[in-house]
Design an enzyme around this catalytic site. Structure first.
Site: not given
Length: 470
Positions: A135, A260
């Protein structure tokens, strides 16, 4: 004459009840409807649950070899050890496995695909498996890939700011629990150790996450590097096709639930102006540029969460090196960082398979003649037998009803010729086909060779061959 019906690929979602699986069902419900059956698969304890996908309530089935019967594409959103066991099993049943775990990312025989960056690698899948990147890598690689195509990347120095959800549901729960404990206490954070004492349970993190940042994510590797930092390095190299790319990463966990962020310092082969980089990123698929610091416009996790693109801002040319560009990028780690990229890969595979017409039923008279060309893969061999092979005894439904036509492929079994892959039988005036998946399991010493999906599309999906399953 009525046109033959079109085949819509059958999709399996393995891990449908998990955190990423739940996001996956939402994504499947909002994207273009290209799938036929969508089969939801999970652990036996979750079997029987009913989940909604594309407005239809669907029962979850238990993970087993039979769960992949008739499936064209299987998406895996499960832990590494589960994928390591079951992705090859799905591929053995004829499906293309798209795996979101870390089990196959660095396998040289498994492509690591980001559709906006290296879609051409989809075809290079000798194991029938395609891997999805980590990710954190996915949060930045779409933007980095666009700049690399334009200017030629030489080096990356990055710092990631990773959300609690990157540590799974346990990370989310720990962050919320810690926030509850520190809320309303305005004296906390003013002396060493007071926040640690207040939160108590750290959850999956090595230090308090509430009111803090933690310069660690993943597990310890050699020389003090973390597994997350090495993933960024190794995966960026593989995705970009730059095996010698210099990459240095520092991963930091921050008190954000989902999304993120990565601060990127990218060095290219030639000088790159801020305006040039802007132009490339604004034209790049999957990237949104929001970059007006004077107006306070730049991406932040709370503004990006729940969206699909990679959001880029704070774009600058380095003051010390005109070949270097600095920028800040945010991406939802559960969407583009996991479920969305997996879904995009699956859609490319579906496009490769195509909405092909189904072969029409064949009459009894035609069974004794040449096997219809649609049922014979290129390079395959065909022979007929009045008796099924002994190895088919556990698949009697497929082998019964002689005369039977057994199909093999020298490409599929180059090292073990003569082993049966599929059977086509005559029943009620139609030809039927069924995979004999137990065969290769029962034959000692059988080494199953990779099967090209386009080569074996029909034989690996018997319900699509004649419109019926035996």
């Amino acid at each position: 004459m009525n046109p033959a019906p079109l085949h819509r690929p059958a999709l399996a979602v393995v891990g449908a009840t998990g955190a990423v699986g739940t996001v996956m069902l939402d994504i499947l419900s909002s994207r273009e409807d290209i799938w036929g059956e969508i089969r939801l698969i999970a652990s036996p304890r979750s079997a029987g649950r009913r989940l909604t996908v594309r407005g239809r309530e669907t029962e979850v089935v238990a993970l087993s070899p039979e769960a992949f019967d008739g499936i064209d594409v299987a998406m895996f959103d499960v832990p590494d050890e589960v994928s390591a066991q079951w992705a090859p099993a799905a591929a053995a049943c004829g499906a293309v496995a798209v795996d979101n775990s870390g089990a196959f990312r660095m396998d040289p025989e498994v492509p690591l695909v980001v559709p906006e960056v290296n879609p051409e690698q989809l075809a290079n899948r000798p194991k029938g498996i395609i891997a999805n990147a980590n990710c954190t890598t996915l949060s930045m690689i779409v933007a980095v890939g666009a700049l690399h195509r334009a200017f030629g990347l030489e080096e990356l120095v990055v710092a990631s700011y990773q959300a609690a959800s990157g540590a799974g549901q346990a990370g989310i729960d720990a962050l919320y629990a810690q926030m509850d404990k520190v809320a309303g206490t305005r004296s906390l954070g003013q002396r060493a150790g007071d926040v640690r004492s207040a939160v108590g349970d750290l959850g999956p993190f090595p230090a308090p996450l509430a009111m803090n940042v933690v310069p660690w994510a993943g597990s310890l590797k050699a020389d003090g590097w973390s597994s997350e930092e090495l993933k960024i390095r190794n995966e960026s190299r593989k995705i970009l096709g730059l095996p010698s790319l210099r990459v240095s990463a520092t991963c930091v966990r921050v008190p954000v639930v989902t999304t993120h962020s990565v601060a990127v310092h990218a060095i290219f082969t030639r000088p790159v102006s801020r305006q040039e980089a802007w132009s490339v990123l604004r034209a790049a698929p999957g990237v949104v540029v929001t970059d007006d610091p004077e107006a306070g416009e730049f991406p932040t996790p709370v503004d990006v969460v729940g969206t699909d693109p990679s959001w880029v801002g704070r774009l600058r040319q380095s003051l010390d090196d005109p070949r270097a560009i600095d920028f800040f990028v945010c991406g939802d780690n559960l969407r583009k960082g996991a479920a969305l990229n997996t879904a995009q890969i699956a859609e490319l595979v579906a496009a490769e398979l195509g909405q092909r017409p189904l072969p029409q039923p064949v009459s009894n008279e035609n069974v004794t003649g040449p096997l219809p060309a649609a049922l014979v893969p290129p390079g395959g061999r065909v022979w007929r037998s009045r008796r099924p092979p002994t190895a088919c005894s556990r698949s009697s439904a497929a082998c019964a009803g002689p005369p039977a036509v057994y199909v093999r492929s020298s490409a599929a079994y180059a090292r073990s010729p003569g082993k049966y892959l599929s059977a086509v039988t005559r029943r009620g005036g139609r030809l039927h086909a069924r995979r004999l998946w137990p065969v290769w399991r029962q034959m000692p010493g059988l080494r199953r060779e990779p099967i090209g999906q386009s080569e074996w599309t029909h034989m690996c999906n018997p319900s699509r061959v004649a419109g019926r399953v035996p």
